[in-house]
Design a protein around this motif. Structure first.
Motif, PDB file in Angstrom:
ATOM      1  N   VAL A   5     -32.299   9.521 -15.109  1.00  0.00           N
ATOM      2  CA  VAL A   5     -33.555   9.529 -16.065  1.00  0.00           C
ATOM      3  C   VAL A   5     -33.876   7.974 -16.239  1.00  0.00           C
ATOM      4  CG1 VAL A   5     -34.178   9.809 -18.628  1.00  0.00           C
ATOM      5  CG2 VAL A   5     -32.683  11.566 -17.546  1.00  0.00           C
ATOM      6  N   LEU A   6     -33.070   7.085 -16.032  1.00  0.00           N
ATOM      7  CA  LEU A   6     -33.505   5.640 -16.221  1.00  0.00           C
ATOM      8  C   LEU A   6     -34.486   5.299 -15.237  1.00  0.00           C
ATOM      9  CD1 LEU A   6     -33.295   2.926 -17.376  1.00  0.00           C
ATOM     10  CD2 LEU A   6     -31.427   2.477 -16.137  1.00  0.00           C
ATOM     11  N   VAL A   7     -34.339   6.008 -14.049  1.00  0.00           N
ATOM     12  CA  VAL A   7     -34.727   5.459 -12.636  1.00  0.00           C
ATOM     13  C   VAL A   7     -36.173   6.131 -12.754  1.00  0.00           C
ATOM     14  CG1 VAL A   7     -34.135   6.058 -10.271  1.00  0.00           C
ATOM     15  CG2 VAL A   7     -32.866   4.287 -11.606  1.00  0.00           C
ATOM     16  N   THR A   8     -36.260   7.273 -13.533  1.00  0.00           N
ATOM     17  CA  THR A   8     -37.451   8.180 -13.251  1.00  0.00           C
ATOM     18  C   THR A   8     -38.396   8.380 -14.215  1.00  0.00           C
ATOM     19  OG1 THR A   8     -35.908  10.142 -13.598  1.00  0.00           O
ATOM     20  CG2 THR A   8     -36.141   9.833 -11.293  1.00  0.00           C
ATOM     21  N   ALA A  13     -32.179  -1.589   4.448  1.00  0.00           N
ATOM     22  CA  ALA A  13     -32.544  -1.629   3.201  1.00  0.00           C
ATOM     23  C   ALA A  13     -34.029  -1.980   2.797  1.00  0.00           C
ATOM     24  CB  ALA A  13     -31.504  -2.649   2.334  1.00  0.00           C
ATOM     25  N   ARG A  14     -34.652  -2.932   3.614  1.00  0.00           N
ATOM     26  CA  ARG A  14     -35.956  -3.245   3.378  1.00  0.00           C
ATOM     27  C   ARG A  14     -36.941  -2.362   3.679  1.00  0.00           C
ATOM     28  NH1 ARG A  14     -36.762  -8.419   2.078  1.00  0.00           N
ATOM     29  NH2 ARG A  14     -35.131  -9.953   2.157  1.00  0.00           N
ATOM     30  N   ALA A  15     -36.591  -1.540   4.864  1.00  0.00           N
ATOM     31  CA  ALA A  15     -37.581  -0.502   5.323  1.00  0.00           C
ATOM     32  C   ALA A  15     -37.623   0.455   4.204  1.00  0.00           C
ATOM     33  CB  ALA A  15     -36.550   0.180   6.248  1.00  0.00           C
ATOM     34  N   GLU A  16     -37.138   0.600   3.332  1.00  0.00           N
ATOM     35  CA  GLU A  16     -37.366   1.478   2.217  1.00  0.00           C
ATOM     36  C   GLU A  16     -38.248   1.013   1.043  1.00  0.00           C
ATOM     37  OE1 GLU A  16     -36.241   4.636   2.167  1.00  0.00           O
ATOM     38  OE2 GLU A  16     -35.270   4.095   4.214  1.00  0.00           O
ATOM     39  N   ILE A  17     -38.472  -0.407   1.189  1.00  0.00           N
ATOM     40  CA  ILE A  17     -39.128  -0.804   0.009  1.00  0.00           C
ATOM     41  C   ILE A  17     -40.459  -1.701   0.622  1.00  0.00           C
ATOM     42  CG2 ILE A  17     -37.824  -0.766  -1.966  1.00  0.00           C
ATOM     43  CD1 ILE A  17     -36.985  -3.706  -1.240  1.00  0.00           C
ATOM     44  N   GLU A  18     -40.260  -2.375   1.904  1.00  0.00           N
ATOM     45  CA  GLU A  18     -41.482  -2.987   2.045  1.00  0.00           C
ATOM     46  C   GLU A  18     -42.451  -2.263   2.880  1.00  0.00           C
ATOM     47  OE1 GLU A  18     -39.600  -7.711   2.724  1.00  0.00           O
ATOM     48  OE2 GLU A  18     -40.286  -6.489   4.532  1.00  0.00           O
ATOM     49  N   PHE A  35     -32.955   7.360  -4.805  1.00  0.00           N
ATOM     50  CA  PHE A  35     -34.230   7.914  -5.378  1.00  0.00           C
ATOM     51  C   PHE A  35     -35.085   6.680  -6.243  1.00  0.00           C
ATOM     52  CE2 PHE A  35     -31.675  11.739  -6.100  1.00  0.00           C
ATOM     53  CZ  PHE A  35     -32.486  12.687  -5.163  1.00  0.00           C
ATOM     54  N   CYS A  36     -34.560   5.494  -5.906  1.00  0.00           N
ATOM     55  CA  CYS A  36     -35.500   4.376  -6.123  1.00  0.00           C
ATOM     56  C   CYS A  36     -36.343   3.875  -5.037  1.00  0.00           C
ATOM     57  CB  CYS A  36     -34.501   3.056  -6.544  1.00  0.00           C
ATOM     58  SG  CYS A  36     -33.825   3.136  -7.931  1.00  0.00           S
ATOM     59  N   ASN A  37     -36.305   4.535  -4.002  1.00  0.00           N
ATOM     60  CA  ASN A  37     -36.817   4.038  -2.890  1.00  0.00           C
ATOM     61  C   ASN A  37     -38.461   4.465  -2.972  1.00  0.00           C
ATOM     62  OD1 ASN A  37     -34.835   3.083  -1.746  1.00  0.00           O
ATOM     63  ND2 ASN A  37     -34.152   4.650  -0.643  1.00  0.00           N
ATOM     64  N   ASN A  38     -39.384   3.758  -2.066  1.00  0.00           N
ATOM     65  CA  ASN A  38     -40.701   3.781  -2.097  1.00  0.00           C
ATOM     66  C   ASN A  38     -41.147   5.039  -1.946  1.00  0.00           C
ATOM     67  OD1 ASN A  38     -43.433   3.503  -1.932  1.00  0.00           O
ATOM     68  ND2 ASN A  38     -43.375   2.015  -0.340  1.00  0.00           N
ATOM     69  N   ARG A  62     -38.618   1.077 -10.443  1.00  0.00           N
ATOM     70  CA  ARG A  62     -37.747   1.601  -9.253  1.00  0.00           C
ATOM     71  C   ARG A  62     -37.837   0.579  -8.242  1.00  0.00           C
ATOM     72  NH1 ARG A  62     -38.567   7.563  -7.178  1.00  0.00           N
ATOM     73  NH2 ARG A  62     -40.832   6.699  -6.647  1.00  0.00           N
ATOM     74  N   LEU A  63     -38.721   0.088  -7.655  1.00  0.00           N
ATOM     75  CA  LEU A  63     -38.979  -0.817  -6.613  1.00  0.00           C
ATOM     76  C   LEU A  63     -38.341  -2.090  -6.926  1.00  0.00           C
ATOM     77  CD1 LEU A  63     -42.640  -0.191  -5.185  1.00  0.00           C
ATOM     78  CD2 LEU A  63     -40.434  -0.030  -4.022  1.00  0.00           C
ATOM     79  N   ILE A  64     -38.212  -2.642  -8.331  1.00  0.00           N
ATOM     80  CA  ILE A  64     -37.701  -3.681  -8.630  1.00  0.00           C
ATOM     81  C   ILE A  64     -36.251  -3.483  -8.441  1.00  0.00           C
ATOM     82  CG2 ILE A  64     -37.020  -5.289 -10.448  1.00  0.00           C
ATOM     83  CD1 ILE A  64     -39.866  -6.188  -9.753  1.00  0.00           C
ATOM     84  N   PHE A  65     -35.865  -2.339  -8.661  1.00  0.00           N
ATOM     85  CA  PHE A  65     -34.175  -2.209  -8.609  1.00  0.00           C
ATOM     86  C   PHE A  65     -33.834  -2.425  -7.136  1.00  0.00           C
ATOM     87  CE2 PHE A  65     -34.429   0.326 -13.039  1.00  0.00           C
ATOM     88  CZ  PHE A  65     -33.685  -0.517 -13.519  1.00  0.00           C
TER      89      PHE A  65
END
Lengths: 232, 232
Positions: free
Chosen positions: B117-120, A133-138, B189-192, B129-132
DNA sequence: GATATACTATGTCAATCGATAGATATTATC
DNA sequence: GATAATATCTATCGATTGACATAGTATATC
């Protein structure tokens, strides 16, 4: 200055003890990096948890970053091992020019089920799930390794199968999104299970069976729709 | 000792300036917390980024944790606003005893599209998105607020609709997993998006349209299968 | 002009961090 | 038993962190 790992010569007993210490540090580091992130986990914590003292980390892994990379590489190797039997079959289906579409769909389902198993079983699952999961944000030096690995072992094969099923190109952005959505069904199970939704629902055999069932049924339904939409 | 925020009396111009500074700190904090996590972002960095000096944070938010909570509450309020029109309709469909199953499916699709839509979209999407995404793995005081909010606004309504569609109880673990899988399609789709998969694929109108299309079609396919499986 | 508000400037504090130096213990080989 | 490689220890360094204290300034209201 820091000649790092002594992996060359075999000296039976000493070597074994060293290897044991190394693994103990590695396992503790996995747990702590997973729970608190790269910056959040301190080397002192890791050393204490592993029952060694601080310079042992420098001795075995050079520095904190080296330790982190070692943890990640360990997980990546694990993924490779887990996907070893399925990967060539998918590869084969993709290079063959006339693979039946039903078979593509079946392989896609199997792929995602295998992914569920990867994400829910083995040693230190909880920690590995969190690292995924972290791999996607950090944004830490080692995590791209894990990300690349995931692309190669999971995303790209799924994309290949799913695009063929739709009769579209793998470079089509729509196919990227569709594949991401498919995979997202599994990735969400990587989330922290201390939270209400997954609380209680641990990772007992029954839960894993259910997760696999759900992912399979959803994917089958989606594939059926894809087949109907782009029927020859 | 620290009497925190001066939100009571209205003194036109000065007050406005204060509110502006507060917002500037809040926005900078959102970006930095999103990019580097709670521990990773330092108050000095935030103060510098907002163009204020260090004690200003203490002045407006008490301490680092207070600032973080304020950021999270801001996002939660945003979510509430975004879901305001859809929530009562879902609620209505769920309390009514004889809502047609097709309507339940339609509402579920709409719910997930709204989530996309909320997420984008909106201000500071990337950071939100990153906070989510972080909310699913980090363990900081404020994040449970966001998580609870997500449960109330997204997960529970979806679970309610989907369970009714299956003719099963919301307490059924299978329904929890099925709902998670559905939502996972969006959450991914929230990912980095600095990472290869979503790189380039920014958040332009066309990409968002595609994401919505994909989520809708997949969800429709899954609902169709559910209807067929538990047909009366 | 008194007073409250909205800051800024500067400096200090204890705590914690990663890293390293340097001594020492353990063990295998000759 | 000498020697060298391997493994582990104690102790400390310099940097950064969140927090707080104190003093000062500019603006606007009354």
């Amino acid at each position: 200055m820091t000649d790092i790992p002594p992996t060359s010569r075999r000296r039976p007993t000493v070597q074994a003890r060293g290897e044991d210490t190394r693994r103990r540090i590695l396992e503790t580091a996995l747990d702590l990096f997973a729970a608190q992130g790269y910056e959040g986990a301190s080397t002192r914590q890791i050393a204490e948890g592993a029952g060694v003292n601080l310079p042992a980390i420098q001795y075995y892994f050079g520095n904190k970053e080296g330790l982190y990379r070692a943890v990640i590489e360990d997980i990546a190797a694990d993924t490779d091992r887990h996907m070893a039997s399925l990967a060539p079959r998918v590869q084969g289906a993709l290079v063959a020019p006339e693979t039946p579409r039903k078979e593509l769909a079946a392989l896609l389902c199997e792929m995602l089920e295998t992914f569920v198993v990867l994400v829910t079983s083995g040693t230190q699952v909880e920690s590995r799930r969190l690292i995924f999961a972290r791999a996607e944000i950090e944004e830490t030096p080692g995590l791209d390794i894990l990300h690349e690995n995931g692309m190669r072992q999971i995303f790209n094969p799924c994309l290949g199968l799913f695009a063929r099923l739709h009769g579209k190109s793998v470079t089509d952005q729509e196919m990227t999104f569709r594949t991401l959505a498919l995979i997202g069904q599994v990735v969400i199970f990587c989330n922290n299970n201390k939270r209400p939704v997954l609380a209680g629902a641990g990772l007992d055999a029954e839960s894993v069976r259910l997760m696999k069932l759900v992912v399979r049924e959803h994917t089958e339904a989606i594939c059926r729709a894809a087949l109907a939409a782009s029927a020859p």
